[in-house]
Every structure is written in structure tokens, then in C-alpha cells.
Write a protein that holds these residues in place. Structure first.
Motif, PDB file in Angstrom:
ATOM      1  N   ALA A 137       0.826  -1.213   0.000  1.00 48.93           N
ATOM      2  CA  ALA A 137       0.000   0.000   0.000  1.00 48.93           C
ATOM      3  C   ALA A 137       0.858   1.260   0.000  1.00 48.93           C
ATOM      4  O   ALA A 137       0.597   2.202  -0.759  1.00 48.93           O
ATOM      5  CB  ALA A 137      -0.931  -0.016   1.206  1.00 48.93           C
ATOM      6  N   LEU A 138       1.881   1.292   0.843  1.00 48.75           N
ATOM      7  CA  LEU A 138       2.735   2.475   0.925  1.00 48.75           C
ATOM      8  C   LEU A 138       3.507   2.708  -0.370  1.00 48.75           C
ATOM      9  O   LEU A 138       3.550   3.821  -0.904  1.00 48.75           O
ATOM     10  CB  LEU A 138       3.696   2.336   2.105  1.00 48.75           C
ATOM     11  CG  LEU A 138       3.083   2.445   3.504  1.00 48.75           C
ATOM     12  CD1 LEU A 138       4.120   2.101   4.567  1.00 48.75           C
ATOM     13  CD2 LEU A 138       2.537   3.859   3.732  1.00 48.75           C
ATOM     14  N   ALA A 139       4.127   1.649  -0.892  1.00 49.44           N
ATOM     15  CA  ALA A 139       4.955   1.796  -2.095  1.00 49.44           C
ATOM     16  C   ALA A 139       4.102   2.078  -3.328  1.00 49.44           C
ATOM     17  O   ALA A 139       4.435   2.941  -4.148  1.00 49.44           O
ATOM     18  CB  ALA A 139       5.781   0.531  -2.307  1.00 49.44           C
ATOM     19  N   HIS A 140       2.985   1.374  -3.464  1.00 50.13           N
ATOM     20  CA  HIS A 140       2.096   1.580  -4.619  1.00 50.13           C
ATOM     21  C   HIS A 140       1.505   2.980  -4.588  1.00 50.13           C
ATOM     22  O   HIS A 140       1.452   3.677  -5.607  1.00 50.13           O
ATOM     23  CB  HIS A 140       0.984   0.533  -4.597  1.00 50.13           C
ATOM     24  CG  HIS A 140       0.160   0.462  -5.837  1.00 50.13           C
ATOM     25  ND1 HIS A 140      -0.818   1.397  -6.137  1.00 50.13           N
ATOM     26  CD2 HIS A 140       0.171  -0.416  -6.876  1.00 50.13           C
ATOM     27  CE1 HIS A 140      -1.387   1.076  -7.287  1.00 50.13           C
ATOM     28  NE2 HIS A 140      -0.810  -0.018  -7.760  1.00 50.13           N
ATOM     29  N   GLY A 141       1.066   3.422  -3.395  1.00 46.16           N
ATOM     30  CA  GLY A 141       0.494   4.768  -3.277  1.00 46.16           C
ATOM     31  C   GLY A 141       1.501   5.845  -3.592  1.00 46.16           C
ATOM     32  O   GLY A 141       1.190   6.829  -4.278  1.00 46.16           O
ATOM     33  N   SER A 142       2.732   5.686  -3.114  1.00 47.76           N
ATOM     34  CA  SER A 142       3.780   6.671  -3.382  1.00 47.76           C
ATOM     35  C   SER A 142       4.080   6.755  -4.873  1.00 47.76           C
ATOM     36  O   SER A 142       4.183   7.854  -5.438  1.00 47.76           O
ATOM     37  CB  SER A 142       5.047   6.277  -2.615  1.00 47.76           C
ATOM     38  OG  SER A 142       6.108   7.153  -2.931  1.00 47.76           O
ATOM     39  N   GLU A 143       4.189   5.601  -5.513  1.00 48.13           N
ATOM     40  CA  GLU A 143       4.477   5.588  -6.954  1.00 48.13           C
ATOM     41  C   GLU A 143       3.315   6.176  -7.753  1.00 48.13           C
ATOM     42  O   GLU A 143       3.507   6.917  -8.712  1.00 48.13           O
ATOM     43  CB  GLU A 143       4.758   4.160  -7.417  1.00 48.13           C
ATOM     44  CG  GLU A 143       5.134   4.034  -8.882  1.00 48.13           C
ATOM     45  CD  GLU A 143       6.471   4.659  -9.204  1.00 48.13           C
ATOM     46  OE1 GLU A 143       6.661   5.081 -10.360  1.00 48.13           O
ATOM     47  OE2 GLU A 143       7.335   4.719  -8.302  1.00 48.13           O
ATOM     48  N   THR A 144       2.086   5.851  -7.344  1.00 48.18           N
ATOM     49  CA  THR A 144       0.904   6.352  -8.052  1.00 48.18           C
ATOM     50  C   THR A 144       0.812   7.865  -7.946  1.00 48.18           C
ATOM     51  O   THR A 144       0.522   8.555  -8.931  1.00 48.18           O
ATOM     52  CB  THR A 144      -0.374   5.709  -7.481  1.00 48.18           C
ATOM     53  OG1 THR A 144      -0.305   4.283  -7.667  1.00 48.18           O
ATOM     54  CG2 THR A 144      -1.612   6.249  -8.178  1.00 48.18           C
ATOM     55  N   ARG A 145       1.068   8.394  -6.734  1.00 50.27           N
ATOM     56  CA  ARG A 145       1.015   9.858  -6.576  1.00 50.27           C
ATOM     57  C   ARG A 145       2.100  10.545  -7.389  1.00 50.27           C
ATOM     58  O   ARG A 145       1.852  11.579  -8.016  1.00 50.27           O
ATOM     59  CB  ARG A 145       1.146  10.215  -5.093  1.00 50.27           C
ATOM     60  CG  ARG A 145      -0.088   9.878  -4.262  1.00 50.27           C
ATOM     61  CD  ARG A 145       0.016  10.463  -2.861  1.00 50.27           C
ATOM     62  NE  ARG A 145       1.090   9.859  -2.095  1.00 50.27           N
ATOM     63  CZ  ARG A 145       0.963   8.739  -1.386  1.00 50.27           C
ATOM     64  NH1 ARG A 145      -0.190   8.091  -1.374  1.00 50.27           N
ATOM     65  NH2 ARG A 145       1.983   8.251  -0.693  1.00 50.27           N
ATOM     66  N   ALA A 146       3.289   9.960  -7.403  1.00 51.96           N
ATOM     67  CA  ALA A 146       4.376  10.540  -8.197  1.00 51.96           C
ATOM     68  C   ALA A 146       4.041  10.495  -9.681  1.00 51.96           C
ATOM     69  O   ALA A 146       4.254  11.464 -10.418  1.00 51.96           O
ATOM     70  CB  ALA A 146       5.679   9.791  -7.922  1.00 51.96           C
ATOM     71  N   ARG A 147       3.485   9.361 -10.117  1.00 48.01           N
ATOM     72  CA  ARG A 147       3.098   9.225 -11.528  1.00 48.01           C
ATOM     73  C   ARG A 147       2.005  10.224 -11.894  1.00 48.01           C
ATOM     74  O   ARG A 147       2.037  10.834 -12.971  1.00 48.01           O
ATOM     75  CB  ARG A 147       2.602   7.795 -11.781  1.00 48.01           C
ATOM     76  CG  ARG A 147       2.270   7.498 -13.245  1.00 48.01           C
ATOM     77  CD  ARG A 147       1.494   6.202 -13.355  1.00 48.01           C
ATOM     78  NE  ARG A 147       0.222   6.294 -12.651  1.00 48.01           N
ATOM     79  CZ  ARG A 147      -0.598   5.269 -12.465  1.00 48.01           C
ATOM     80  NH1 ARG A 147      -0.264   4.069 -12.880  1.00 48.01           N
ATOM     81  NH2 ARG A 147      -1.750   5.417 -11.833  1.00 48.01           N
ATOM     82  N   ASP A 148       1.033  10.392 -10.990  1.00 53.42           N
ATOM     83  CA  ASP A 148      -0.056  11.331 -11.262  1.00 53.42           C
ATOM     84  C   ASP A 148       0.461  12.768 -11.352  1.00 53.42           C
ATOM     85  O   ASP A 148      -0.007  13.552 -12.186  1.00 53.42           O
ATOM     86  CB  ASP A 148      -1.127  11.235 -10.175  1.00 53.42           C
ATOM     87  CG  ASP A 148      -1.925   9.944 -10.259  1.00 53.42           C
ATOM     88  OD1 ASP A 148      -1.822   9.259 -11.295  1.00 53.42           O
ATOM     89  OD2 ASP A 148      -2.639   9.620  -9.300  1.00 53.42           O
ATOM     90  N   ARG A 149       1.424  13.118 -10.480  1.00 49.17           N
ATOM     91  CA  ARG A 149       1.985  14.471 -10.540  1.00 49.17           C
ATOM     92  C   ARG A 149       2.700  14.706 -11.867  1.00 49.17           C
ATOM     93  O   ARG A 149       2.557  15.769 -12.484  1.00 49.17           O
ATOM     94  CB  ARG A 149       2.932  14.695  -9.365  1.00 49.17           C
ATOM     95  CG  ARG A 149       2.252  14.883  -8.025  1.00 49.17           C
ATOM     96  CD  ARG A 149       3.209  15.426  -6.979  1.00 49.17           C
ATOM     97  NE  ARG A 149       4.278  14.487  -6.674  1.00 49.17           N
ATOM     98  CZ  ARG A 149       4.212  13.555  -5.727  1.00 49.17           C
ATOM     99  NH1 ARG A 149       3.103  13.420  -5.003  1.00 49.17           N
ATOM    100  NH2 ARG A 149       5.230  12.754  -5.498  1.00 49.17           N
ATOM    101  N   VAL A 150       3.453  13.725 -12.304  1.00 46.07           N
ATOM    102  CA  VAL A 150       4.153  13.855 -13.590  1.00 46.07           C
ATOM    103  C   VAL A 150       3.145  13.934 -14.732  1.00 46.07           C
ATOM    104  O   VAL A 150       3.269  14.768 -15.637  1.00 46.07           O
ATOM    105  CB  VAL A 150       5.113  12.659 -13.798  1.00 46.07           C
ATOM    106  CG1 VAL A 150       5.678  12.667 -15.215  1.00 46.07           C
ATOM    107  CG2 VAL A 150       6.242  12.702 -12.784  1.00 46.07           C
ATOM    108  N   HIS A 151       2.126  13.076 -14.658  1.00 38.37           N
ATOM    109  CA  HIS A 151       1.097  13.067 -15.714  1.00 38.37           C
ATOM    110  C   HIS A 151       0.396  14.418 -15.786  1.00 38.37           C
ATOM    111  O   HIS A 151       0.158  14.951 -16.884  1.00 38.37           O
ATOM    112  CB  HIS A 151       0.087  11.961 -15.431  1.00 38.37           C
ATOM    113  CG  HIS A 151      -0.857  11.687 -16.565  1.00 38.37           C
ATOM    114  ND1 HIS A 151      -1.931  12.497 -16.859  1.00 38.37           N
ATOM    115  CD2 HIS A 151      -0.872  10.697 -17.499  1.00 38.37           C
ATOM    116  CE1 HIS A 151      -2.587  12.027 -17.896  1.00 38.37           C
ATOM    117  NE2 HIS A 151      -1.962  10.934 -18.315  1.00 38.37           N
TER     118      HIS A 151
END
Length: 384
Positions: A137-151
Motif C-alpha cells: 500500500a505504501l509503495a504503490h500509493g507513493s508511486e501512483t502519486r508521483a506518476r499522477d503528478r508527472v502526468h
């Protein structure tokens, strides 16, 4: 309990490790059958990850421990990779459950003294699964938020470029980065809060279908999307926006980044012709009104006067619009409006008396339709 007493588990673990390839194949097949999202993951990569997961699980059982930091480091890396592949967190967690279920089936079926140790083995499995779930949950959420910011940043940059006159290779690179196929048509969408909306409503945008390739951002106070999808998916976007009380302008589909820029301009023109009566305007269907309404401030006083008449006499306005939609047929207009033909004739005549325009002529009807659209637009501005 002594380490020697754990020997039955070690023996079973060794036996299962010998069959790990077969067990892995079964687990991968079950995961890909039960969780369709894993079709996004290449099979060989998926199989390697599952084999690693099951192997680590068995080694931990043999050593009579839960997963250590090295094991959880592998979990973090996998969670980030699955987030980049757009596999949802709950699907990733469920895949771990499927793998554990398959593994437990083999462990629990072993005969002999290991049966007495199954409760402790189950406890280790559940404790490990708890730490795996929280790590995922922690790693997936962190990656998803980073990806969303870049997107979001790339999307806004692309939209800013599409709003300029000079398009260069950067726009194409950004579009391809976001997943667009520049040979396929792009559709521009522009939208603003409609009557009765609140500022918070703008922030709470509706959910869009996952299969959409989409860039979203803003041009001033106008929210915009660039979409690439099948017509039915685009229709779902428009329905979602209209249901959330937005007024929406839609451009035509055009290929290439130059086509995307064109569609986005069309969408902004179409937005200017929306109203409480007409929340969604498609440039391809309403291009005449769209173009005129985008230059409403240049229209002569007689048009604005006719718009005031349309606002003050809604029954006349509705009949004029119905007459236009009926291809200037009195009979069809009466039928669609549930009126007597004489009533239609009377109202069209009354409109001519008040405005000086005869809606039964092409010129008079065109002006009348524009004035009616202007009346709707003014009504929207008055209530904002």
C-alpha cells in the motif's frame, strides 16, 4: 519448541521447492484468470515475479520466520512496477492472496508430523501477509502519486503548447509520452461550472473511464481535456461532466497534434454556445452558432434586442427553435411541439412583429436562432 521439531516443515518446504516451477505456473494461470488486469503485465515478467514471491515465502517458512526487510524490499519494488503498469492496488494485493492460496494448498496437503505444525505455519503466513499488504500500500500509493503528478504536469504542458500557434516536436513527444497515438483522431473538450455549481464542484471532477487516453488541464478559467478513445467512451466523458453540472463544448476529431490543437479551439468555441437549456454543444453539429456566439460582443444592437425578446417570450423562442429543427415545416413543428398548426403560425407571426425578422425565411430564421442562443447565454451569465 526446538528447531529440531520444525524439521517436518523444512522437509515439506524442500519438497515444494522442488516443484516450484509447476506451482508457479498454476498460480500465474489462476491470477491471470481471476484478475483480468494482469493482461497488462507481460507473461514472462509476471511468472518471474510470482516465482520469486513463492520462493521467498517458502524459504521464510523453512527458516521459521516472517518476511524480513530484504523480502519486503522486493515487495516495494514490485508494487512500484505494478503501479507504473496501471495495476490497481487492490488487484496487486489479491494476486498475493491467490499465490498464497496456491502455496498453502500444497503445504497443508503434506502428510505426517507437519500437520501438527500447520497452525504455527498459518500464523507465520498471515503475519507476513499483513506486513506485505502494508508495504504494498505504501509503495504503490507513493508511486501512483508521483506518476499522477508527472502526468498532470506533462498534460498541462501539452495543453499549453496546443493553445499556441507554433507547434513543434515537443508537443508530439509529450503526446506520445502520455500514450496518445498521433495518427489517430484527438478530441478536445472544454468545460466550466454550470448554473448552481460551487467552486468545490470544479475541483471534484467526475470519474473518467480507465481505458481513456486523456490529458487534462486548464486554459484560464476553462477546464480542458484532450481525449483519444472510441466514440462511446467519449460520450461517457460528456455524460459524466453534464451530470456533474458542467457546461461542455466538444471539438471534432482530428489526427495529429495540429489536429488536437484545432479540436481544442473548436471545443472552446462550442463552449461559448452552451446554456442551461443546452449544456453540451458539439462543434460539428452547432458550428454556426458556435462561431457566432464566440464573437457575441461584435453583434449589432438589433440582435441583442431580439435576444431580449426571446428571453421575455420563451414560448415564442421555443417555437422558433422547434421550427428550425423541423426544417421549416409547420406540420412537423406542430407535431414535435404538441401544438396546433395555427398556433405555430401565430407564434411565428408574432415573433416577426416583435423582432422585424421573418422566421419563415432562411435569413430571418438564421438570425432568430442566433438571437435565441444569445438569450440563453445571457441568462447563464446573469445567474453566475
Amino acid at each position: 519448541m526446538s528447531q529440531a521439531s520444525w524439521r517436518p516443515v523444512v522437509d515439506v518446504v524442500d519438497s515444494v521447492l522442488d516443484r516450484l516451477d509447476t506451482i508457479t505456473d498454476d498460480a500465474v494461470a489462476r491470477i491471470r484468470t481471476e484478475l483480468a488486469d494482469f493482461a497488462l503485465v507481460p507473461y514472462d515478467e509476471h511468472r518471474e515475479a510470482v516465482r520469486e514471491q513463492l520462493g521467498r515465502r517458502l524459504i521464510a517458512f523453512g527458516e521459521r520466520r516472517t518476511w524480513n526487510q530484504d523480502d519486503l524490499g522486493e515487495v516495494r519494488a514490485l508494487a512500484r512496477r505494478r503501479a507504473r503498469q496501471a495495476i490497481a492496488l487492490d488487484v496487486v494485493i489479491r494476486a498475493y492472496h491467490v499465490g498464497d492460496r496456491e502455496l498453502w494448498r500444497h503445504l497443508s496437503a503434506a502428510p505426517g508430523d507437519v500437520q501438527k505444525l500447520l497452525p504455527e505455519l498459518a500464523s507465520l503466513m498471515l503475519e507476513s501477509l499483513q506486513s506485505v499488504t502494508s508495504t504494498l500500500a505504501l509503495a504503490h500509493g507513493s508511486e501512483t502519486r508521483a506518476r499522477d503528478r508527472v502526468h498532470m504536469a506533462v498534460s498541462q504542458r501539452l495543453i499549453d503548447l496546443l493553445d499556441t500557434d507554433a507547434l513543434d516536436a515537443e508537443a508530439t513527444r509529450l503526446a506520445e509520452y502520455l500514450g496518445f497515438d498521433c495518427a489517430r483522431p484527438f478530441v478536445g473538450v472544454a468545460y466550466v461550472r454550470g448554473r448552481g455549481g460551487s467552486e468545490s464542484a470544479v475541483e471534484a471532477e467526475p470519474h473518467f473511464p480507465d481505458e481513456l487516453i486523456i490529458a487534462r488541464g486548464g486554459l484560464g478559467a476553462v477546464h480542458v481535456l484532450v481525449v483519444q478513445a472510441e466514440d462511446n467512451s467519449v460520450a461517457q466523458v460528456l455524460e459524466s461532466l453534464a451530470a456533474a453540472a458542467f457546461r461542455v463544448g466538444v471539438g471534432c476529431g482530428h489526427p495529429g497534434v495540429a489536429g488536437a490543437a484545432r479540436s481544442l479551439r473548436q471545443a472552446q468555441l462550442a463552449l461559448s454556445a452552451t446554456s442551461a437549456r443546452n449544456a453540451v454543444s458539439r462543434f460539428g453539429e452547432d458550428w454556426l452558432i458556435n462561431c457566432v456566439m464566440s464573437l457575441a460582443d461584435l453583434l449589432d444592437d438589433d440582435v441583442h434586442h431580439a435576444a431580449e425578446i426571446a428571453g421575455a417570450h420563451p414560448s415564442l423562442r421555443e417555437t422558433v427553435i422547434a421550427f428550425a429543427e423541423a426544417d421549416m415545416s409547420i406540420t412537423q413543428c406542430a407535431r414535435s411541439s404538441h401544438l396546433h398548426a395555427n398556433t405555430v403560425v401565430y407564434r411565428l407571426g408574432r415573433w416577426r412583429e416583435l423582432t422585424g425578422w421573418d422566421p419563415r425565411t432562411f435569413s430571418g430564421l438564421t438570425r432568430s436562432v442566433v438571437a435565441s442562443a444569445l438569450a440563453d447565454s445571457q441568462a447563464v451569465r446573469a445567474t453566475r
